[in-house]
Design a protein around this motif. Structure first.
Motif, PDB file in Angstrom:
ATOM      1  N   VAL A   1      -4.366 -22.442 -24.768  1.00  0.00           N
ATOM      2  CA  VAL A   1      -4.871 -23.554 -23.741  1.00  0.00           C
ATOM      3  C   VAL A   1      -5.529 -24.593 -24.737  1.00  0.00           C
ATOM      4  N   ALA A   2      -5.197 -25.779 -24.812  1.00  0.00           N
ATOM      5  CA  ALA A   2      -6.095 -26.917 -25.569  1.00  0.00           C
ATOM      6  C   ALA A   2      -7.400 -27.271 -24.606  1.00  0.00           C
ATOM      7  N   ILE A   3      -8.607 -27.212 -24.775  1.00  0.00           N
ATOM      8  CA  ILE A   3      -9.466 -27.460 -23.845  1.00  0.00           C
ATOM      9  C   ILE A   3     -10.446 -28.493 -24.416  1.00  0.00           C
ATOM     10  N   GLY A   4     -10.574 -29.745 -23.675  1.00  0.00           N
ATOM     11  CA  GLY A   4     -11.439 -30.806 -24.106  1.00  0.00           C
ATOM     12  C   GLY A   4     -12.857 -30.781 -23.905  1.00  0.00           C
ATOM     13  N   GLU A   5     -13.600 -31.557 -24.515  1.00  0.00           N
ATOM     14  CA  GLU A   5     -15.062 -31.485 -24.657  1.00  0.00           C
ATOM     15  C   GLU A   5     -15.785 -31.163 -23.103  1.00  0.00           C
ATOM     16  N   ASP A   6     -15.192 -31.534 -22.120  1.00  0.00           N
ATOM     17  CA  ASP A   6     -15.546 -31.579 -20.916  1.00  0.00           C
ATOM     18  C   ASP A   6     -15.114 -30.210 -20.226  1.00  0.00           C
ATOM     19  N   GLY A   7     -14.549 -29.364 -20.958  1.00  0.00           N
ATOM     20  CA  GLY A   7     -14.259 -27.885 -20.474  1.00  0.00           C
ATOM     21  C   GLY A   7     -12.910 -28.005 -19.672  1.00  0.00           C
ATOM     22  N   LYS A   8     -12.171 -29.065 -19.677  1.00  0.00           N
ATOM     23  CA  LYS A   8     -10.812 -29.008 -18.896  1.00  0.00           C
ATOM     24  C   LYS A   8      -9.656 -28.936 -19.655  1.00  0.00           C
ATOM     25  N   ALA A   9      -8.531 -28.285 -19.345  1.00  0.00           N
ATOM     26  CA  ALA A   9      -7.444 -28.182 -20.039  1.00  0.00           C
ATOM     27  C   ALA A   9      -6.930 -29.611 -20.154  1.00  0.00           C
ATOM     28  N   ILE A  10      -6.326 -29.969 -21.425  1.00  0.00           N
ATOM     29  CA  ILE A  10      -5.644 -31.102 -21.839  1.00  0.00           C
ATOM     30  C   ILE A  10      -4.015 -30.844 -22.054  1.00  0.00           C
ATOM     31  N   GLY A  11      -3.876 -29.308 -22.392  1.00  0.00           N
ATOM     32  CA  GLY A  11      -2.513 -28.976 -22.586  1.00  0.00           C
ATOM     33  C   GLY A  11      -2.303 -27.576 -22.484  1.00  0.00           C
ATOM     34  N   PHE A  12      -1.257 -26.857 -22.447  1.00  0.00           N
ATOM     35  CA  PHE A  12      -1.056 -25.694 -22.620  1.00  0.00           C
ATOM     36  C   PHE A  12       0.394 -25.087 -22.732  1.00  0.00           C
ATOM     37  N   LEU A  13       0.639 -23.920 -23.387  1.00  0.00           N
ATOM     38  CA  LEU A  13       1.849 -23.127 -23.289  1.00  0.00           C
ATOM     39  C   LEU A  13       1.656 -21.890 -22.452  1.00  0.00           C
TER      40      LEU A  13
ATOM     41  N   ILE B   1      -1.260 -32.107 -30.067  1.00  0.00           N
ATOM     42  CA  ILE B   1      -2.014 -31.252 -29.232  1.00  0.00           C
ATOM     43  C   ILE B   1      -0.752 -29.883 -29.119  1.00  0.00           C
ATOM     44  N   HIS B   2       0.475 -30.733 -28.477  1.00  0.00           N
ATOM     45  CA  HIS B   2       1.485 -29.557 -28.289  1.00  0.00           C
ATOM     46  C   HIS B   2       1.718 -28.632 -29.476  1.00  0.00           C
ATOM     47  N   THR B   3       2.042 -29.322 -30.945  1.00  0.00           N
ATOM     48  CA  THR B   3       2.395 -28.634 -32.069  1.00  0.00           C
ATOM     49  C   THR B   3       1.105 -27.781 -32.316  1.00  0.00           C
ATOM     50  N   ALA B   4       0.003 -28.128 -32.217  1.00  0.00           N
ATOM     51  CA  ALA B   4      -1.239 -27.339 -32.527  1.00  0.00           C
ATOM     52  C   ALA B   4      -1.026 -25.923 -31.650  1.00  0.00           C
ATOM     53  N   LEU B   5      -0.751 -26.230 -30.519  1.00  0.00           N
ATOM     54  CA  LEU B   5      -0.716 -25.012 -29.450  1.00  0.00           C
ATOM     55  C   LEU B   5       0.502 -24.178 -29.777  1.00  0.00           C
TER      56      LEU B   5
ATOM     57  N   TYR C   1     -11.150 -31.032 -29.400  1.00  0.00           N
ATOM     58  CA  TYR C   1     -10.696 -29.946 -28.488  1.00  0.00           C
ATOM     59  C   TYR C   1     -10.590 -28.691 -29.161  1.00  0.00           C
ATOM     60  N   CYS C   2     -10.623 -27.369 -28.407  1.00  0.00           N
ATOM     61  CA  CYS C   2     -10.518 -26.199 -29.004  1.00  0.00           C
ATOM     62  C   CYS C   2      -9.169 -25.572 -28.253  1.00  0.00           C
ATOM     63  N   ILE C   3      -8.792 -24.458 -28.990  1.00  0.00           N
ATOM     64  CA  ILE C   3      -7.708 -23.574 -28.468  1.00  0.00           C
ATOM     65  C   ILE C   3      -8.175 -22.279 -28.105  1.00  0.00           C
ATOM     66  N   ARG C   4      -7.872 -21.881 -26.965  1.00  0.00           N
ATOM     67  CA  ARG C   4      -7.964 -20.450 -26.532  1.00  0.00           C
ATOM     68  C   ARG C   4      -6.905 -19.683 -26.078  1.00  0.00           C
ATOM     69  N   PHE C   5      -6.868 -18.408 -26.267  1.00  0.00           N
ATOM     70  CA  PHE C   5      -5.781 -17.518 -25.558  1.00  0.00           C
ATOM     71  C   PHE C   5      -6.322 -16.957 -24.127  1.00  0.00           C
ATOM     72  N   TYR C   6      -5.646 -16.641 -23.310  1.00  0.00           N
ATOM     73  CA  TYR C   6      -5.781 -16.058 -21.990  1.00  0.00           C
ATOM     74  C   TYR C   6      -4.814 -15.298 -21.681  1.00  0.00           C
TER      75      TYR C   6
END
Length: 222
Positions: free
Chosen positions: A58-70, A95-99, A13-18
């Motif tokens: 946001v943590a985003i999975g391979e399908d482009g959907k969010a799997i977690g967020f703060l 995932i929560h800790t990575a965020l 998964y990847c982590i992105r800011f918005y």
């Protein structure tokens, strides 16, 4: 400042800011997060969904959907986490800790942020254990005395509890060092709590010897 090391993520998964969560994949998870909090009894009377203009990571999975967020509110010196959530099937995978660590690193890079603050329900002990494992410090506990229930306007049901029931908290969170005897010591500690009227609800392993044990008060007659 003691900064915990980053965990090893499980699964791609990847982590992105918005800047605005309303324009991120996270907005689709917010209703699910609010429902989870309410059904678990972790939502307070004043809890509302975050404003669409709040920032998020946001943590985003391979399908482009969010799997977690703060979601968080950026003050001049303090950032306040307003809502956090990871989908059930991806929990316990750091995932929560990575965020949170991504948000921490961004705040450090900005330079002027003094603290990242957050709150959680008193009974959400799994969240409390996760926060402490991430290096967060508990600084205060808020109390309220409810005169009416927010849903029907009637007196809260808790007023009917006996003094003994109210004196014993429903949940206990205990840090435990297993030591050289490992699980033998832990079982003895669990037995001590059982004699006090508590049963083990959840055990969270922080390291080879360090655990966080969550106990729940036994109901009357059990």
């Amino acid at each position: 400042m003691n900064i915990p090391s980053k965990p090893t993520p499980e699964g791609p998964y990847c982590i992105r800011f918005y800047k605005h969560y309303g324009r991120s994949p996270a907005w689709q998870l917010v209703p699910q997060a609010m429902t989870y909090l309410q059904e678990s009894g972790f939502a307070g009377r004043s809890d509302l969904p975050p404003d669409f203009t709040e920032s998020c990571v946001v943590a985003i999975g391979e399908d482009g959907k969010a799997i977690g967020f703060l979601t968080y509110d950026c003050g001049r010196e303090s950032w306040i986490i307003t809502l956090s959530y990871v989908v059930p099937e991806r929990r316990r995978k750091h995932i929560h800790t990575a965020l949170f660590y991504a948000l921490r690193d961004k705040a450090i890079e900005q330079g002027n942020v003094v603290s990242i603050d957050s709150t959680t329900h008193v009974n959400n002990l799994a969240a409390q254990a996760a926060f402490e494992a991430q290096g967060r410090t508990k600084e205060s506990i808020n109390y309220t005395y409810s005169l009416k229930d927010s849903s029907d306007g009637k007196a809260p049901q808790s007023r009917g509890r006996s003094f003994e029931e109210m004196r014993m908290p429903e949940y206990l969170l205990e840090r435990f060092d297993a030591g050289p005897d490992g699980l033998k010591n832990m079982q003895a500690f669990i037995n001590e709590k059982a004699a006090e009227g508590y049963s083990l609800h959840q055990a969270i392993e922080c390291s080879a010897c360090q655990w966080v044990l969550i106990f729940r008060r036994n109901s009357a007659g059990s």
